[in-house]
Design a protein around this motif. Structure first.
Motif, PDB file in Angstrom:
ATOM      1  N   TYR A   3       0.825  -1.205   0.000  1.00 43.39           N
ATOM      2  CA  TYR A   3       0.000   0.000   0.000  1.00 43.39           C
ATOM      3  C   TYR A   3       0.863   1.261   0.000  1.00 43.39           C
ATOM      4  O   TYR A   3       0.579   2.227  -0.717  1.00 43.39           O
ATOM      5  N   VAL A   4       1.926   1.261   0.801  1.00 42.13           N
ATOM      6  CA  VAL A   4       2.779   2.440   0.907  1.00 42.13           C
ATOM      7  C   VAL A   4       3.398   2.795  -0.440  1.00 42.13           C
ATOM      8  O   VAL A   4       3.512   3.970  -0.803  1.00 42.13           O
ATOM      9  N   LEU A   5       3.780   1.785  -1.199  1.00 36.93           N
ATOM     10  CA  LEU A   5       4.440   2.045  -2.478  1.00 36.93           C
ATOM     11  C   LEU A   5       3.462   2.371  -3.600  1.00 36.93           C
ATOM     12  O   LEU A   5       3.887   2.837  -4.657  1.00 36.93           O
ATOM     13  N   SER A   6       2.167   2.127  -3.402  1.00 36.79           N
ATOM     14  CA  SER A   6       1.197   2.388  -4.468  1.00 36.79           C
ATOM     15  C   SER A   6       0.233   3.520  -4.144  1.00 36.79           C
ATOM     16  O   SER A   6      -0.514   3.952  -5.016  1.00 36.79           O
ATOM     17  N   MET A   7       0.236   4.033  -2.912  1.00 34.88           N
ATOM     18  CA  MET A   7      -0.736   5.055  -2.524  1.00 34.88           C
ATOM     19  C   MET A   7      -0.372   6.402  -3.147  1.00 34.88           C
ATOM     20  O   MET A   7       0.785   6.653  -3.498  1.00 34.88           O
ATOM     21  N   ARG A  37       0.853  10.066  -3.329  1.00 38.64           N
ATOM     22  CA  ARG A  37       1.804  10.722  -2.443  1.00 38.64           C
ATOM     23  C   ARG A  37       2.358  11.995  -3.078  1.00 38.64           C
ATOM     24  O   ARG A  37       2.472  12.105  -4.288  1.00 38.64           O
ATOM     25  N   GLY A  38       2.674  12.934  -2.209  1.00 41.91           N
ATOM     26  CA  GLY A  38       3.332  14.153  -2.643  1.00 41.91           C
ATOM     27  C   GLY A  38       4.808  14.069  -2.313  1.00 41.91           C
ATOM     28  O   GLY A  38       5.664  14.049  -3.188  1.00 41.91           O
ATOM     29  N   ALA A  39       5.111  13.991  -1.018  1.00 41.61           N
ATOM     30  CA  ALA A  39       6.494  13.833  -0.586  1.00 41.61           C
ATOM     31  C   ALA A  39       6.937  12.389  -0.770  1.00 41.61           C
ATOM     32  O   ALA A  39       6.130  11.460  -0.756  1.00 41.61           O
ATOM     33  N   THR A  40       8.235  12.192  -0.926  1.00 40.44           N
ATOM     34  CA  THR A  40       8.790  10.845  -1.033  1.00 40.44           C
ATOM     35  C   THR A  40       8.531  10.077   0.258  1.00 40.44           C
ATOM     36  O   THR A  40       8.735  10.601   1.354  1.00 40.44           O
ATOM     37  N   VAL A  41       8.090   8.836   0.124  1.00 44.90           N
ATOM     38  CA  VAL A  41       7.765   8.043   1.310  1.00 44.90           C
ATOM     39  C   VAL A  41       9.018   7.384   1.881  1.00 44.90           C
ATOM     40  O   VAL A  41      10.019   7.197   1.184  1.00 44.90           O
ATOM     41  N   VAL A  42       8.952   7.049   3.166  1.00 46.23           N
ATOM     42  CA  VAL A  42       9.976   6.219   3.783  1.00 46.23           C
ATOM     43  C   VAL A  42       9.747   4.796   3.296  1.00 46.23           C
ATOM     44  O   VAL A  42       8.659   4.237   3.470  1.00 46.23           O
ATOM     45  N   TYR A  43      10.750   4.200   2.665  1.00 41.83           N
ATOM     46  CA  TYR A  43      10.590   2.863   2.095  1.00 41.83           C
ATOM     47  C   TYR A  43      10.287   1.845   3.196  1.00 41.83           C
ATOM     48  O   TYR A  43      10.742   1.996   4.345  1.00 41.83           O
ATOM     49  N   PRO A  44       9.522   0.794   2.869  1.00 44.00           N
ATOM     50  CA  PRO A  44       9.212  -0.228   3.878  1.00 44.00           C
ATOM     51  C   PRO A  44      10.448  -0.801   4.563  1.00 44.00           C
ATOM     52  O   PRO A  44      10.408  -1.116   5.753  1.00 44.00           O
ATOM     53  N   LYS A  45      11.536  -0.963   3.820  1.00 48.14           N
ATOM     54  CA  LYS A  45      12.739  -1.523   4.447  1.00 48.14           C
ATOM     55  C   LYS A  45      13.261  -0.601   5.552  1.00 48.14           C
ATOM     56  O   LYS A  45      13.782  -1.080   6.570  1.00 48.14           O
ATOM     57  N   ASP A  46      13.122   0.702   5.372  1.00 51.71           N
ATOM     58  CA  ASP A  46      13.570   1.646   6.397  1.00 51.71           C
ATOM     59  C   ASP A  46      12.541   1.782   7.512  1.00 51.71           C
ATOM     60  O   ASP A  46      12.911   1.929   8.686  1.00 51.71           O
ATOM     61  N   ALA A  47      11.252   1.716   7.156  1.00 50.10           N
ATOM     62  CA  ALA A  47      10.216   1.772   8.184  1.00 50.10           C
ATOM     63  C   ALA A  47      10.342   0.587   9.137  1.00 50.10           C
ATOM     64  O   ALA A  47      10.168   0.718  10.353  1.00 50.10           O
ATOM     65  N   GLY A  48      10.643  -0.593   8.576  1.00 47.32           N
ATOM     66  CA  GLY A  48      10.849  -1.766   9.432  1.00 47.32           C
ATOM     67  C   GLY A  48      12.031  -1.593  10.369  1.00 47.32           C
ATOM     68  O   GLY A  48      11.976  -1.992  11.542  1.00 47.32           O
ATOM     69  N   GLU A  75      -9.647   7.396 -12.331  1.00 53.24           N
ATOM     70  CA  GLU A  75      -8.989   6.334 -13.071  1.00 53.24           C
ATOM     71  C   GLU A  75      -7.805   5.762 -12.312  1.00 53.24           C
ATOM     72  O   GLU A  75      -7.658   4.561 -12.165  1.00 53.24           O
ATOM     73  N   ASP A  76      -6.955   6.625 -11.795  1.00 52.32           N
ATOM     74  CA  ASP A  76      -5.773   6.138 -11.099  1.00 52.32           C
ATOM     75  C   ASP A  76      -6.134   5.444  -9.800  1.00 52.32           C
ATOM     76  O   ASP A  76      -5.384   4.634  -9.280  1.00 52.32           O
ATOM     77  N   LEU A  77      -7.300   5.802  -9.239  1.00 51.39           N
ATOM     78  CA  LEU A  77      -7.685   5.211  -7.970  1.00 51.39           C
ATOM     79  C   LEU A  77      -8.278   3.829  -8.155  1.00 51.39           C
ATOM     80  O   LEU A  77      -8.154   2.957  -7.302  1.00 51.39           O
ATOM     81  N   LEU A  78      -8.935   3.602  -9.267  1.00 52.75           N
ATOM     82  CA  LEU A  78      -9.650   2.351  -9.440  1.00 52.75           C
ATOM     83  C   LEU A  78      -8.747   1.237  -9.918  1.00 52.75           C
ATOM     84  O   LEU A  78      -8.891   0.097  -9.528  1.00 52.75           O
ATOM     85  N   SER A  79      -7.836   1.517 -10.785  1.00 49.61           N
ATOM     86  CA  SER A  79      -6.912   0.484 -11.222  1.00 49.61           C
ATOM     87  C   SER A  79      -5.712   1.118 -11.896  1.00 49.61           C
ATOM     88  O   SER A  79      -5.878   1.968 -12.768  1.00 49.61           O
ATOM     89  N   HIS A  80      -4.534   0.763 -11.440  1.00 48.24           N
ATOM     90  CA  HIS A  80      -3.329   1.253 -12.075  1.00 48.24           C
ATOM     91  C   HIS A  80      -2.171   0.327 -11.743  1.00 48.24           C
ATOM     92  O   HIS A  80      -2.110  -0.216 -10.638  1.00 48.24           O
ATOM     93  N   PRO A  81      -1.270   0.116 -12.691  1.00 47.33           N
ATOM     94  CA  PRO A  81      -0.101  -0.729 -12.409  1.00 47.33           C
ATOM     95  C   PRO A  81       0.826  -0.026 -11.446  1.00 47.33           C
ATOM     96  O   PRO A  81       0.952   1.202 -11.465  1.00 47.33           O
ATOM     97  N   GLU A  82       1.448  -0.793 -10.571  1.00 42.06           N
ATOM     98  CA  GLU A  82       2.380  -0.225  -9.608  1.00 42.06           C
ATOM     99  C   GLU A  82       3.741  -0.082 -10.201  1.00 42.06           C
ATOM    100  O   GLU A  82       4.181  -0.871 -11.042  1.00 42.06           O
ATOM    101  N   GLU A  83       4.434   0.968  -9.741  1.00 38.88           N
ATOM    102  CA  GLU A  83       5.793   1.194 -10.229  1.00 38.88           C
ATOM    103  C   GLU A  83       6.774   0.353  -9.447  1.00 38.88           C
ATOM    104  O   GLU A  83       6.577   0.063  -8.284  1.00 38.88           O
TER     105      GLU A  83
END
Length: 358
Positions: free
Chosen positions: A89-93, A95-106, A350-358
């Motif tokens: 979810y964090v990588l696909s939600m 966002r404006g600012a760059t997120v803290v990656y899951p590896k760093d959040a862990g 459109e982007d909310l209903l279905s979009h490929p993740e980066e």
């Protein structure tokens, strides 16, 4: 024999496990995986329709079916449907600012020892990625004070966090302002267990953080560049109110698994940021003197730091406006379970209903 620990069910809590169990429902997101491993995040609605190179289907074909269902499209392609994990979810939600990656959040949750019931302060909320990990760790009986300087970032973070937890989390207090102004009024001196700083110049808040932390309380900072890391560590030492800082970074490399062809993947998640921890000393004490000597030339004359020296990057107002619009549109869809609403522009969803993740 009944275990006393199981007498109180958490299924009825607003953010308990019941929300992440059972059949798939309208208004919640699923993650689709095709045969080539491509991922798509879909917000299910009663009138929704998914379309991609791998085929199409109506959302109603998934609603009511168990998680882990495999759909076969009219073109013969198979799609696996699962609820996304927090890291997904964090990588696909939006966002404006760059997120803290899951590896760093862990790493922050584990090495920062964020425990259930803890009183935690987070400064620099961004898009709310780290906030969700912290709230999951402190639980509904803990307390997380999140301070964000920008009102538009705070709005995006609130939308993302509320969407993930299905509503306002009872342990979360989000405030807009500078940490130096907000924290003294929000927390009694010596009452905070953990502080997490994700900002450009965390050293500017060392004194206010030291006042708020309980003796032994832990401060963890997330910085992007070596110049930020050096400045923070040296300023923390200079206060003589913290233990010797410890710094590290983490890298993640996935592996290719195919029969006997087991090898590292060609791509990896390398440097995203540095983490540095230090703990609050008891009032009136000074840290032990370091016995090792710094290398010759390790310290240079003090100078002014320009924004570019600490990796400051600007984010366009146009992008922020778009993300905020998508956040509010998604909240409407989650509440109603319908994609088509009077006055809604098709392109807004459109982007909310279905979009490929980066």
């Amino acid at each position: 024999m009944t275990d006393a620990r199981t007498t109180t069910s958490t299924d009825d809590l607003p953010h308990g496990p019941a929300r992440r169990r059972g059949p798939l429902r309208a208004g919640e997101r699923v993650q689709l995986t095709d045969s080539k491993g491509r991922l798509y995040t879909v917000l299910l609605t009663h009138d929704g329709y998914f379309q991609s190179q791998r085929g199409s289907f109506r959302h109603s074909e998934l609603i009511g079916r168990p998680e882990g269902t495999v759909l076969t499209t009219a073109t013969g392609h198979q799609l696996l449907a699962l609820r996304p994990l927090l890291s997904d979810y964090v990588l696909s939600m939006p966002r404006g600012a760059t997120v803290v990656y899951p590896k760093d959040a862990g790493q922050i949750v584990q090495m920062g020892d964020i425990f259930p019931g803890a009183r935690v302060v987070e400064a620099g909320v961004g898009s709310g990625g780290l906030t969700m990990s912290l709230l999951s760790a402190v639980g509904e009986r803990g307390h997380l004070l999140s301070v964000e300087r920008r009102d538009d970032f705070a709005d995006i973070a609130r939308g993302n966090v509320d969407s993930w937890f299905g509503g306002a989390h009872p342990a979360w207090d989000l405030r807009v302002g500078d940490l130096a102004d907000v924290l003294p009024d929000a927390a009694e001196p010596g009452s905070v267990d953990r502080v997490v700083l994700d900002m450009l110049a965390p050293w500017e808040n060392l004194d206010v953080v030291a006042d708020a932390l309980a003796p032994g309380g832990l401060l963890i900072a997330y910085v992007a560049t070596t110049t930020q890391l050096s400045r923070f560590v040296e300023d923390a030492r200079a206060t003589e109110r913290f233990t010797e800082p410890q710094a590290w970074e983490s890298m993640v490399r996935t592996w290719h698994l195919e029969g006997l062809s087991v090898r590292p993947d060609h791509r990896m998640i390398g440097h995203t940021g540095f983490l540095v921890t230090t703990r609050r000393l008891a009032p009136g004490t000074t840290p032990p003197q370091r016995t090792r000597r710094p290398a010759k030339g390790a310290y240079s004359a003090d100078g002014e730091w320009a924004p570019e020296d600490i990796g400051e990057r600007t984010i366009s107002d146009k992008k922020i406006r778009r993300v905020r619009r998508d956040i509010h549109r998604r909240a409407e869809i989650e509440q109603s379970g319908m994609a088509s609403q009077p006055g809604a522009r098709p392109e807004a969803g459109e982007d909310l209903l279905s979009h490929p993740e980066e």
